[in-house]
Design an enzyme around this catalytic site. Structure first.
Site, short mmCIF file in Angstrom:
data_model
loop_
_atom_site.label_atom_id
_atom_site.label_comp_id
_atom_site.label_asym_id
_atom_site.label_seq_id
_atom_site.Cartn_x
_atom_site.Cartn_y
_atom_site.Cartn_z
N ILE A 1 0.85 -1.21 0.00
CA ILE A 1 0.00 0.00 0.00
C ILE A 1 0.87 1.25 0.00
N ASP B 1 12.11 2.95 4.22
CA ASP B 1 11.75 1.53 4.34
C ASP B 1 12.98 0.73 4.74
N LEU C 1 13.29 -2.42 4.03
CA LEU C 1 13.42 -3.49 3.03
C LEU C 1 13.47 -4.87 3.68
N ASP D 1 15.37 1.68 9.74
CA ASP D 1 14.46 0.88 10.58
C ASP D 1 13.69 1.86 11.47
N ALA E 1 4.62 1.66 7.48
CA ALA E 1 5.56 0.56 7.76
C ALA E 1 5.05 -0.32 8.89
N THR F 1 -5.90 -0.53 10.68
CA THR F 1 -6.69 -1.58 10.03
C THR F 1 -8.02 -1.80 10.74
N ASP F 2 -8.99 -2.29 9.99
CA ASP F 2 -10.28 -2.64 10.62
C ASP F 2 -10.14 -3.82 11.59
N GLU F 3 -9.03 -4.57 11.47
CA GLU F 3 -8.86 -5.75 12.34
C GLU F 3 -8.75 -5.37 13.82
N TYR G 1 -1.09 -9.74 15.44
CA TYR G 1 -0.98 -8.62 14.49
C TYR G 1 -1.94 -7.49 14.86
N LYS H 1 -1.35 -3.59 16.17
CA LYS H 1 -1.87 -2.39 15.49
C LYS H 1 -2.74 -1.57 16.45
N ASN I 1 -7.16 -4.54 1.54
CA ASN I 1 -6.79 -3.96 0.26
C ASN I 1 -6.42 -5.05 -0.74
N LYS J 1 -0.63 -12.99 0.59
CA LYS J 1 -1.99 -12.64 0.97
C LYS J 1 -2.99 -13.29 0.01
N ASP K 1 -7.89 -24.55 9.49
CA ASP K 1 -8.25 -23.13 9.67
C ASP K 1 -7.13 -22.36 10.38
P1 NAD Z 1 3.46 -4.74 3.42
O1 NAD Z 1 3.82 -5.88 4.33
O2 NAD Z 1 3.23 -4.99 1.98
O3 NAD Z 1 4.59 -3.61 3.52
C1 NAD Z 1 5.17 -3.23 4.73
C2 NAD Z 1 6.42 -2.41 4.42
O4 NAD Z 1 6.99 -1.97 5.68
C3 NAD Z 1 7.51 -3.21 3.71
O5 NAD Z 1 8.02 -2.48 2.62
C4 NAD Z 1 8.58 -3.41 4.77
O6 NAD Z 1 9.90 -3.49 4.25
C5 NAD Z 1 8.39 -2.17 5.63
N1 NAD Z 1 8.89 -2.35 7.00
C6 NAD Z 1 8.68 -3.41 7.82
N2 NAD Z 1 9.34 -3.25 8.97
C7 NAD Z 1 9.97 -2.04 8.89
C8 NAD Z 1 10.81 -1.31 9.79
N3 NAD Z 1 11.14 -1.79 10.98
N4 NAD Z 1 11.26 -0.09 9.39
C9 NAD Z 1 10.93 0.40 8.17
N5 NAD Z 1 10.18 -0.27 7.28
C10 NAD Z 1 9.69 -1.47 7.64
O7 NAD Z 1 2.19 -4.08 4.11
P2 NAD Z 1 0.90 -3.42 3.42
O8 NAD Z 1 -0.08 -4.47 3.12
O9 NAD Z 1 1.33 -2.46 2.37
O10 NAD Z 1 0.32 -2.60 4.67
C11 NAD Z 1 0.73 -1.26 4.92
C12 NAD Z 1 0.03 -0.76 6.17
O11 NAD Z 1 -1.38 -0.81 5.99
C13 NAD Z 1 0.34 -1.58 7.43
O12 NAD Z 1 0.49 -0.68 8.50
C14 NAD Z 1 -0.88 -2.45 7.61
O13 NAD Z 1 -1.10 -2.74 8.96
C15 NAD Z 1 -1.98 -1.56 7.05
N6 NAD Z 1 -3.13 -2.26 6.47
C16 NAD Z 1 -3.00 -3.16 5.45
C17 NAD Z 1 -4.12 -3.78 4.88
C18 NAD Z 1 -4.02 -4.74 3.75
O14 NAD Z 1 -5.05 -5.26 3.31
N7 NAD Z 1 -2.86 -5.02 3.21
C19 NAD Z 1 -5.37 -3.48 5.37
C20 NAD Z 1 -5.49 -2.59 6.43
C21 NAD Z 1 -4.36 -1.96 6.94
O1 TDX Z 2 -3.87 -18.97 1.89
C1 TDX Z 2 -4.80 -18.34 2.43
N1 TDX Z 2 -6.03 -18.94 2.51
C2 TDX Z 2 -7.10 -18.35 3.12
O2 TDX Z 2 -8.21 -18.94 3.16
C3 TDX Z 2 -4.63 -17.02 2.98
C4 TDX Z 2 -3.31 -16.33 2.93
C5 TDX Z 2 -5.73 -16.44 3.57
N2 TDX Z 2 -6.92 -17.07 3.65
C6 TDX Z 2 -8.07 -16.38 4.27
C7 TDX Z 2 -7.82 -15.78 5.64
C8 TDX Z 2 -8.69 -14.53 5.62
O3 TDX Z 2 -10.01 -14.87 6.01
O4 TDX Z 2 -8.37 -15.29 3.40
C9 TDX Z 2 -8.73 -14.12 4.15
C10 TDX Z 2 -7.74 -13.01 3.81
O5 TDX Z 2 -6.49 -13.37 4.37
P1 TDX Z 2 -5.21 -12.40 4.23
O6 TDX Z 2 -5.01 -12.08 2.79
O7 TDX Z 2 -4.09 -13.03 4.99
O8 TDX Z 2 -5.72 -11.07 4.92
P2 TDX Z 2 -6.31 -10.78 6.38
O9 TDX Z 2 -5.85 -11.77 7.37
O10 TDX Z 2 -7.78 -10.55 6.25
O11 TDX Z 2 -5.54 -9.39 6.70
C11 TDX Z 2 -5.37 -8.37 5.67
O12 TDX Z 2 -6.33 -7.36 5.81
C12 TDX Z 2 -6.23 -6.53 6.95
C13 TDX Z 2 -3.98 -7.78 5.73
O13 TDX Z 2 -3.01 -8.79 5.56
C14 TDX Z 2 -3.76 -7.01 7.02
O14 TDX Z 2 -2.49 -6.38 7.00
C15 TDX Z 2 -4.83 -5.96 7.13
O15 TDX Z 2 -4.74 -5.27 8.34
#
Ligand code: NAD
Ligand code: TDX
Length: 340
Positions: A15, A36, A38, A62, A85, A128-130, A155, A159, A185, A194, A277
């Site tokens: 994101i 980042d 990395l 970091d 991050a 996050t909504d979680e 996790y 958050k 997302n 994911k 599960d």
């Molecule tokens: P991601 O795992 O794809 O990316 C995380 C990034 O943070 C990576 O580039 C990683 O290198 C960097 N990072 C990790 N530890 C670090 C550190 N100590 N210092 C600096 N950089 C560091 O995550 P994402 O899916 O892009 O999520 C971004 C944000 O959005 C997170 O805070 C996550 O909780 C939140 N979020 C994600 C989702 C989703 O669906 N992916 C949904 C809701 C909220």
């Molecule tokens: O292999 C899989 N099989 C499966 O059934 C994986 C990876 C996931 N799942 C299920 C678990 C969840 O119900 O799919 C759903 C989505 O899983 P993830 O992609 O791992 O996302 P989720 O756990 O919902 O969390 C994501 O959304 C909220 C992001 O990873 C979080 O960073 C964010 O806060």
């Protein structure tokens, strides 16, 4: 207006990476710093186009390293901090919770201290909504900004802890903050651990797709570009101290998501494999975005248009996700699945 300096943490991730590209292109008068560390989830190849732009900068650091972060803020005097991050994968937090506390909680606190010390204009904390826990299957219930925090995984607990610190820095020190809480997302550059990118990449490689439990858990899907626009709006117009939920009413069961991908790619549903599960697997997430809509946000994608665009992106950018899943990361995939 003087040039604005925007620090985006986690801008090599999914994101944050999309947000950095959005900002660099939309605001040539802003200097955008991608900070980042990395980790396994960070990758800079996605920025090969914007790397040439004069308003893009990369800093490897970091967020939990106080000395490094303080000296960067001292040098650059950022106007905005947009904090993405984090360790973001729920499954990893179940097997290795400690790094989630270090990065998500301590890292956020270090950034808050730096933002306070160097008086930023705005600190946006991307959450996050979680953090709200889970909803039951009643389709009329939603998470609002008033829903109590009841995180269920290491996790989401990390958050929620960082959200509370952000709130405390506003209440105690008057730091101008916003917290955004978005739903799941999806879109370009989503890391293939994911559900959606994992399914697309595995189906394209004719590999089985692991569906946890009975596949009936529900997630509320948000296209990453709609999320980027929401953060852009909140950083400029959000009322200090306020929380904004981000979601576009696109609830689907996991099984529906997997079946949509399989049918779009014209493959067989025999690829679906029901596996053990996830521990503490949240049943349902669903966002009420009314407060953000009142601020002026409207999503462009619904799930049908968004997933079609995303699948096409993965077809067009095979080299990007193949370089990730062909490396040592592959071991991680192989370890995870215990068949029922
Ligand atoms: P991601 O795992 O794809 O990316 C995380 C990034 O943070 C990576 O580039 C990683 O290198 C960097 N990072 C990790 N530890 C670090 C550190 N100590 N210092 C600096 N950089 C560091 O995550 P994402 O899916 O892009 O999520 C971004 C944000 O959005 C997170 O805070 C996550 O909780 C939140 N979020 C994600 C989702 C989703 O669906 N992916 C949904 C809701 C909220
Ligand atoms: O292999 C899989 N099989 C499966 O059934 C994986 C990876 C996931 N799942 C299920 C678990 C969840 O119900 O799919 C759903 C989505 O899983 P993830 O992609 O791992 O996302 P989720 O756990 O919902 O969390 C994501 O959304 C909220 C992001 O990873 C979080 O960073 C964010 O806060």
């Amino acid at each position: 207006m003087k040039r604005q300096k925007v620090l985006v943490t986690g801008g090599a991730g999914f994101i944050g990476g999309n947000f950095v590209q959005h900002m660099v292109k939309k605001y040539p008068n802003y200097d955008v710093y991608n900070l980042d560390f990395l980790t396994y989830a960070g990758d800079l190849t996605k920025h090969s186009e914007i790397e040439k732009e004069d308003n893009y900068f990369f800093v490897k650091a970091d967020i939990a390293n106080r000395e490094e972060i303080m000296s960067l803020f001292e040098k650059e005097k950022f106007d905005y901090v947009i904090h993405f991050a984090a360790e973001s994968h729920v499954d990893r937090s179940i097997t290795e919770p400690e790094i989630f506390i270090r990065t998500n909680v301590l890292g956020t606190q270090v950034l808050l201290d730096a933002a306070k010390e160097y008086a930023v204009t705005k600190f946006v904390h991307v959450s996050t909504d979680e953090v709200y826990g889970e909803l039951d299957f009643d389709p009329n219930t939603f998470f609002t900004e008033e829903t109590p925090l009841e995180p269920n995984s290491p996790y989401s607990a990390s958050k929620a802890s960082s959200d509370l610190l952000v709130r405390a820095y506003h209440e105690t020190f008057g730091l101008p903050v916003n917290i955004t809480r978005c739903s799941n997302n999806y879109g370009p550059y989503h890391f293939p651990e994911k559900l959606i990118p994992l399914t697309i990449s595995r189906v394209l490689n004719e590999q089985t797709v692991p569906v946890y439990g009975d596949g009936k858990n529900i997630r509320d899907w948000l296209h990453v570009l709609d999320h980027c626009k929401a953060i852009d709006l909140v950083m400029h117009d959000g009322v200090n101290g306020e929380v904004y939920n981000v979601g576009g009413h696109n609830e689907r069961t996991n099984l529906e998501v997997v079946k949509t991908i399989i049918s779009t790619l014209e493959k067989s549903e025999d690829l679906i494999e029901f596996v053990t599960d996830r521990l503490g697997h949240d049943k349902r997430y669903a966002i009420d975005p009314t407060k953000l809509e009142k601020l002026g946000w409207k999503p462009e994608f619904n799930f049908e248009t968004g997933i079609a665009q995303t699948i096409q992106w993965y077809l067009d950018n095979k080299e990007w996700w193949e370089q990730i899943i062909s490396g040592e990361y592959q071991n991680y995939f192989d370890k995870q699945y215990t068949l029922k």
